[in-house]
Design a protein around this motif. Structure first.
Motif, short mmCIF file in Angstrom:
data_model
loop_
_atom_site.label_atom_id
_atom_site.label_comp_id
_atom_site.label_asym_id
_atom_site.label_seq_id
_atom_site.Cartn_x
_atom_site.Cartn_y
_atom_site.Cartn_z
N GLN A 176 0.84 -1.19 0.00
CA GLN A 176 0.00 0.00 0.00
C GLN A 176 0.88 1.25 0.00
O GLN A 176 0.59 2.21 -0.69
N LYS A 177 1.96 1.23 0.76
CA LYS A 177 2.87 2.37 0.77
C LYS A 177 3.57 2.52 -0.57
O LYS A 177 3.78 3.61 -1.04
N SER A 178 3.96 1.41 -1.18
CA SER A 178 4.65 1.51 -2.46
C SER A 178 3.70 1.96 -3.56
O SER A 178 4.13 2.49 -4.56
N ARG A 179 2.42 1.77 -3.37
CA ARG A 179 1.44 2.26 -4.35
C ARG A 179 1.44 3.77 -4.41
O ARG A 179 1.10 4.35 -5.42
N LEU A 180 1.80 4.42 -3.33
CA LEU A 180 1.85 5.87 -3.33
C LEU A 180 2.85 6.37 -4.38
O LEU A 180 2.56 7.29 -5.13
N ALA A 181 4.01 5.75 -4.45
CA ALA A 181 5.01 6.14 -5.45
C ALA A 181 4.49 5.88 -6.86
O ALA A 181 4.80 6.62 -7.78
N ASP A 182 3.68 4.83 -7.00
CA ASP A 182 3.10 4.54 -8.31
C ASP A 182 2.15 5.64 -8.77
O ASP A 182 1.92 5.82 -9.96
N HIS A 183 1.59 6.37 -7.83
CA HIS A 183 0.69 7.48 -8.16
C HIS A 183 1.44 8.80 -8.29
O HIS A 183 1.08 9.66 -9.10
N ILE A 184 2.46 8.99 -7.46
CA ILE A 184 3.22 10.24 -7.49
C ILE A 184 3.97 10.39 -8.80
O ILE A 184 4.01 11.48 -9.38
N LEU A 185 4.56 9.32 -9.29
CA LEU A 185 5.38 9.39 -10.50
C LEU A 185 4.61 9.92 -11.71
O LEU A 185 5.01 10.93 -12.31
N PRO A 186 3.48 9.32 -12.09
CA PRO A 186 2.78 9.87 -13.28
C PRO A 186 2.15 11.23 -13.01
O PRO A 186 2.09 12.07 -13.91
N SER A 187 1.71 11.46 -11.79
CA SER A 187 1.11 12.76 -11.47
C SER A 187 2.14 13.86 -11.55
O SER A 187 1.86 14.95 -12.07
N SER A 188 3.34 13.61 -11.03
CA SER A 188 4.41 14.61 -11.10
C SER A 188 4.80 14.89 -12.55
O SER A 188 5.00 16.04 -12.93
N ALA A 189 4.89 13.84 -13.34
CA ALA A 189 5.23 14.03 -14.76
C ALA A 189 4.17 14.86 -15.47
O ALA A 189 4.50 15.75 -16.28
N THR A 190 2.93 14.61 -15.16
CA THR A 190 1.84 15.39 -15.76
C THR A 190 1.91 16.85 -15.33
O THR A 190 1.73 17.76 -16.14
N MET A 191 2.20 17.07 -14.05
CA MET A 191 2.25 18.44 -13.54
C MET A 191 3.44 19.21 -14.11
O MET A 191 3.37 20.43 -14.25
N ILE A 192 4.52 18.52 -14.46
CA ILE A 192 5.63 19.19 -15.14
C ILE A 192 5.14 19.74 -16.48
O ILE A 192 5.42 20.88 -16.84
N GLY A 193 4.36 18.94 -17.20
CA GLY A 193 3.79 19.39 -18.46
C GLY A 193 2.83 20.56 -18.28
O GLY A 193 2.82 21.49 -19.08
N VAL A 194 2.04 20.52 -17.21
CA VAL A 194 1.12 21.62 -16.92
C VAL A 194 1.91 22.90 -16.65
O VAL A 194 1.56 23.98 -17.16
N CYS A 195 2.96 22.80 -15.87
CA CYS A 195 3.79 23.98 -15.57
C CYS A 195 4.37 24.57 -16.85
O CYS A 195 4.35 25.79 -17.05
N MET A 196 4.88 23.70 -17.72
CA MET A 196 5.47 24.19 -18.97
C MET A 196 4.42 24.85 -19.85
O MET A 196 4.68 25.88 -20.48
N THR A 197 3.22 24.30 -19.87
CA THR A 197 2.14 24.89 -20.66
C THR A 197 1.74 26.25 -20.11
O THR A 197 1.56 27.21 -20.87
N VAL A 198 1.62 26.35 -18.80
CA VAL A 198 1.22 27.63 -18.19
C VAL A 198 2.32 28.67 -18.36
O VAL A 198 2.03 29.86 -18.52
N ILE A 199 3.57 28.24 -18.36
CA ILE A 199 4.66 29.20 -18.65
C ILE A 199 4.47 29.79 -20.03
O ILE A 199 4.61 31.00 -20.23
N SER A 200 4.12 28.97 -21.00
CA SER A 200 3.89 29.46 -22.36
C SER A 200 2.69 30.40 -22.41
O SER A 200 2.74 31.45 -23.06
#
Length: 113
Positions: free
Chosen positions: A15-39
């Motif tokens: 259950q604890k390791s599942r947290l990392a499974d959710h953080i990884l794709p969410s963080s990657a998505t949020m990097i894209g959101v940040c880059m889009t908002v910068i533009s």
């Protein structure tokens, strides 16, 4: 009985390791959101505080990158997974909070115009 206790502790670790499974794709998505908002922020007329929005978003994307990397390393290296995952979680929450603050700043700047 020891079999049951190990079986019961195993789902908790999973259950604890599942947290990392959710953080990884969410963080990657949020990097894209940040880059889009910068533009998109380049279209906003520059006032006193909005000059720094793109810099704050660039810093925020670095926080999301750190969170993604820590969660990835926690998945790949189960030995120290708990510490890495906890660090990834804290950094992710700080980055989300910063993004919300930046969102409020941008929306208030747009309301002023």
């Amino acid at each position: 009985m020891s079999d049951r206790s190990t079986k019961q502790s195993s789902p908790i670790h999973n259950q604890k390791s599942r947290l990392a499974d959710h953080i990884l794709p969410s963080s990657a998505t949020m990097i894209g959101v940040c880059m889009t908002v910068i533009s998109v922020s380049q279209l906003i007329p520059k006032h006193s505080i909005s000059k720094h929005v793109d810099e704050l978003l660039a810093f925020d994307s670095l926080l999301f990158l750190a969170s993604a990397m820590l969660s990835y390393f926690s998945i790949r290296h189960p030995d120290g997974a708990e510490k890495l995952e906890q660090s990834a979680d804290i950094i992710f929450l700080v980055a989300i909070a910063l993004m919300v603050i930046i969102g409020f700043v941008v929306s208030f700047e747009l309301m002023i115009d």
